[in-house]
Design a protein around this motif. Sequence first.
Motif, PDB file in Angstrom:
ATOM      1  N   LEU A 154       9.970  72.358  25.512  1.00  0.00           N
ATOM      2  CA  LEU A 154       8.897  70.922  25.701  1.00  0.00           C
ATOM      3  C   LEU A 154       9.613  69.831  26.080  1.00  0.00           C
ATOM      4  N   GLY A 155      11.601  70.178  26.304  1.00  0.00           N
ATOM      5  CA  GLY A 155      11.923  69.300  26.988  1.00  0.00           C
ATOM      6  C   GLY A 155      11.884  69.729  28.441  1.00  0.00           C
ATOM      7  N   TYR A 156      11.527  70.928  29.000  1.00  0.00           N
ATOM      8  CA  TYR A 156      11.135  71.352  30.802  1.00  0.00           C
ATOM      9  C   TYR A 156       9.838  70.356  30.726  1.00  0.00           C
ATOM     10  N   SER A 187       8.399  64.065  35.021  1.00  0.00           N
ATOM     11  CA  SER A 187       9.573  62.542  34.991  1.00  0.00           C
ATOM     12  C   SER A 187       9.088  61.543  34.242  1.00  0.00           C
ATOM     13  N   SER A 188       9.923  62.103  33.340  1.00  0.00           N
ATOM     14  CA  SER A 188       9.068  60.924  31.434  1.00  0.00           C
ATOM     15  C   SER A 188      11.033  61.278  31.366  1.00  0.00           C
ATOM     16  N   LYS A 189      11.408  60.366  30.823  1.00  0.00           N
ATOM     17  CA  LYS A 189      12.626  60.348  30.230  1.00  0.00           C
ATOM     18  C   LYS A 189      12.771  60.994  28.542  1.00  0.00           C
ATOM     19  N   LEU A 190      13.904  61.979  28.831  1.00  0.00           N
ATOM     20  CA  LEU A 190      14.212  62.817  27.621  1.00  0.00           C
ATOM     21  C   LEU A 190      15.560  62.307  26.784  1.00  0.00           C
ATOM     22  N   ALA A 191      14.873  62.147  25.556  1.00  0.00           N
ATOM     23  CA  ALA A 191      16.360  61.881  24.217  1.00  0.00           C
ATOM     24  C   ALA A 191      16.151  63.601  23.868  1.00  0.00           C
ATOM     25  N   ALA A 241      17.977  61.814  29.820  1.00  0.00           N
ATOM     26  CA  ALA A 241      18.095  62.716  31.202  1.00  0.00           C
ATOM     27  C   ALA A 241      16.912  62.651  31.262  1.00  0.00           C
ATOM     28  N   TRP A 242      16.667  62.841  32.602  1.00  0.00           N
ATOM     29  CA  TRP A 242      15.553  62.768  33.639  1.00  0.00           C
ATOM     30  C   TRP A 242      15.677  63.869  34.797  1.00  0.00           C
ATOM     31  N   GLY A 243      14.314  64.376  35.131  1.00  0.00           N
ATOM     32  CA  GLY A 243      14.312  65.344  35.494  1.00  0.00           C
ATOM     33  C   GLY A 243      14.876  66.814  35.508  1.00  0.00           C
ATOM     34  N   ARG A 244      14.454  68.284  36.110  1.00  0.00           N
ATOM     35  CA  ARG A 244      14.239  69.754  35.708  1.00  0.00           C
ATOM     36  C   ARG A 244      16.291  69.437  35.506  1.00  0.00           C
ATOM     37  N   ARG A 245      16.581  69.012  36.536  1.00  0.00           N
ATOM     38  CA  ARG A 245      18.395  69.509  36.440  1.00  0.00           C
ATOM     39  C   ARG A 245      19.056  69.682  34.694  1.00  0.00           C
ATOM     40  N   SER A 246      17.675  68.473  34.534  1.00  0.00           N
ATOM     41  CA  SER A 246      18.420  68.817  32.990  1.00  0.00           C
ATOM     42  C   SER A 246      18.865  69.693  32.339  1.00  0.00           C
ATOM     43  N   ILE A 252      19.796  72.817  27.011  1.00  0.00           N
ATOM     44  CA  ILE A 252      19.691  74.198  26.846  1.00  0.00           C
ATOM     45  C   ILE A 252      20.908  74.709  25.842  1.00  0.00           C
ATOM     46  N   GLU A 253      22.232  73.500  27.049  1.00  0.00           N
ATOM     47  CA  GLU A 253      23.294  73.735  26.527  1.00  0.00           C
ATOM     48  C   GLU A 253      23.661  73.559  25.080  1.00  0.00           C
ATOM     49  N   PHE A 254      23.351  72.152  25.111  1.00  0.00           N
ATOM     50  CA  PHE A 254      23.069  71.140  23.867  1.00  0.00           C
ATOM     51  C   PHE A 254      22.698  71.566  22.335  1.00  0.00           C
TER      52      PHE A 254
END
Lengths: 628, 292
Positions: B112-114, B120-124, B139-144, B149-151
């Motif tokens: 879901l996060g991905y 382009s939505s903001k994810l918390a 966080a924004w963007g695919r790079r996050s 996943i680490e979190f």
Amino acid sequence: MNLLAPLGLALGVLIPILILFYLLKVRRTEYEVSSTYLWQDLLRDLAAHEPWQKFHWSVLLALQLLLVAALVFAVARPFYVAQAEEVVHAVLVLDGGASMQATDAEPSRFEAAKRTAKETVRNLAEGSMGTVILAAAQPQVLAPSTADRGVLERAIDGAQVTFGATDVGQALALASSLGPGSAAADGARARLRVFLFTDGAFGAISGSEAEGLDVRLMQVGTSGQNQGITALAARADPLNVNQYQVFARVRNYGDAEYRGTLALTVDGTLTESREVVLPADGAEPASAEYVFSDLPVGARAVEARLNGADIYPVDNSAYTILNVGRRSEILLVSNGNVFLEKVLSLLPAGEVSRVQPRRYLAVDVDQYDVVIFDGYVPEVLPRGNILVVNPQESTVFPAEGEVRTPAVRGWERDDPLLRFVDLRDVAIARAFRLTPPGWMRPLIQSDAAPLMLAGERNGQRVVVMPFDLRQTNLPLLAAYPILMSNILGYLEPPTQATQRDLRPGDAVTLAPLAQAEEILVRQPGGQSQTLASEGRPIQFTSTLLPGLYTVFQRAAGQTLLEEPFAINASDERESDVRPRPVALGSGRTLEANAAPDLVPVNREIWMWLVPPALALLLIEWYWFHRKS
Amino acid sequence: MAEQALLEGPFLERLERLSLVTRRRVSGQGKGDRRSIHKGTSIEFVDYRHYTPGDDPRSVDWNIFRRSGNLYVKQFEEEEIVTAHILVDVSKSMDWGSPSKLQFASRLAAALGYIILAGSSKLAAATLSGGTATTFGPAWGRRSSGQLIEFLQRDRPHGETDLDAALDSYARRAAPGQAMIISDLLTPNFEQGIRRLLDRRFEVTVLHVLAPEEVHPPMSGDLTLIDKETGNEVAITLNQEALDRYEERFRTWTRALESFCARHDVVYQRLQTSERLEVVLFDHLRRRGVLR
């Protein structure tokens, strides 16, 4: 169904305790769940619907509950009332007389009696005591009072029948001496009850011996088909002193005619046989006498045998020994008496010397084994054995005058001195009225005074006949030579060869020679027994088997002397093996094999609960391991 | 965990085709279901209303004032960038089953996060355990997605579930948006927390994750059930009757959850760890209108 110990049911509390234990000890498997959130709700739910939700029947629990229930029930000692024999102190009297060897019961009356006795022991009420007595010549206690049935049964198993007569009366007297009753195993007083296992073939029992006894007759035997040799005796041939005659009497006790043979075997060789025909038994047993003459010279041991299959083989053989032992020295002190001289010459007695009374004191009297005084008695008696006939006035045998024509009233038929002697026709003109000393026993009774006395004092045997043989018809009767033979047999010094009338179990005196080292006795079965000789007389008692025995005196491997002796089991009374009713004196006749008196008794059934309880235990064990 | 694999290969490409559906609340008019057509920073004129003192004078439509003499204020809807919140329950009860509910929840959260970051939505995000929320982002963007996943992998399962407290503390800290709660809800204390989120103008989706063994317990006999989370023990004899009663109790419980969610305009979707993630994402969540 009742309970002896109803308090035992209190142990029923074990059942809820068991269920409780079961609930507490449920071995639950641990299982991790993510959360018990939903389950807790469920538990409340279940508890609301079913208070015993945690309790679930299992086969194991059911088995255990059954087991506990069975045990609790057993502890409460359930019983039912049954009809059974009452608790008694049972005295089992086994008749061990020779007639019990009769084979009309399988394998013999005695064995059948033992079987019945063991059955009686097994059927005794719980808590009864028992004693086992063997009635023989003397009663023997085989098992003293005990509640242990194993001991009683083993004692019965070990009982041995004898070859002799039995004294049942004495056995009953012994039983009654145990008292009116005894403490039973459970502490209560148990009545004394005698179980008498017998064929009834014995003499009467006096009333006093069985006074007040509760006797149950357990009779064995059904038949009386028996023929037997009831007498066998040898004597010198009246016509030839070196020849012997054998006299035999045969009787038929059965209710059928007997036809058979009587065979005579001398020193192991069959010498003669006679046909025997005896009619059926009437009121008196039919009997016949046979005399065998012309026995071989030097004959020693004689066996008579009756053939035929009767139920009592014991009396089908009889044995006797011809008296050829050391000839004893006999001194006849007499002024002349043809009857005495004649009979002494006929009998196979010892060397006879004669002296007149007036010459008596000049004789070395102590060298004689037997001294016969006829019409004379010295002041001092010699050391040997003595026969006194017609004693005149003497200080030794004082007489109180004379009795005219005394009538014979009775005589001791069983005494060896009067064996086979029939005195019914005796007539006597005069007899001295003797006052018998205490150590002498009267053998022939008249209406006024004893007509024959015998006794033994300090090893010296004395026989007195207080009448003159010339003033009586006795020497003319058949009984006379027999009587004289018996008297001489009694007075002559004993060697085993001359010991007559030996019965099974009797002690035989063996007189070893000075040079003998050992004495070997060969028994009828062929077995031998060796005894060390120490020069002194030996009492030999291994004489249970009837038959011919041979005594060998040996030294350095050589036989110095060979002498036979005979043991006879024939007995007029025991040969009459017909089962008879048993009367206990005082007119009380016992009913045979009466049904036992039954009284109500409590029969406990806890022992019946034990096998199912064990089975439950095994099933439970199996089930438990199967589940594991 | 296999989240790393989610972001690789054809599956990732397929995720790119999904996007989160946001449900906007329009002020004073309750909820609206229209969405901005244009994404980004475009402004859309929507409506008029009477001017009230305090309104920005620049928003008055002077053309109307000229024609009618009335002051109307133009209402515009700004295309805001929606913040999506993924809240994962990491209490010990989640660490159960095979695969564990937590593994399943983490993979779902990562996917879901991905989708959210790619759209382009903001994810918390936050992991909830005990009464606390450990947050990630915004966080924004695919790079996050790698950091997400680490979190998600960082927080080992611990503590007892107290969703009320954890959601409350999160609602107070975070800006309102679309909250997706992933939990097994094996606790009586979550309704208050959801109400708090709703009060703070969050739109709430409940993704109810359960193991198949929780739906149809496979065990039977005399058992002591040990609560993974609290260590509580429950002695129970599981026969068919008890199992039937459990399933009855389970149905009652899930119906109660559904009706609670329906009453409060909360999207509710029950998921089983035995289901494939593609089915969950492309079928269940699309049909629920969570994704499109």
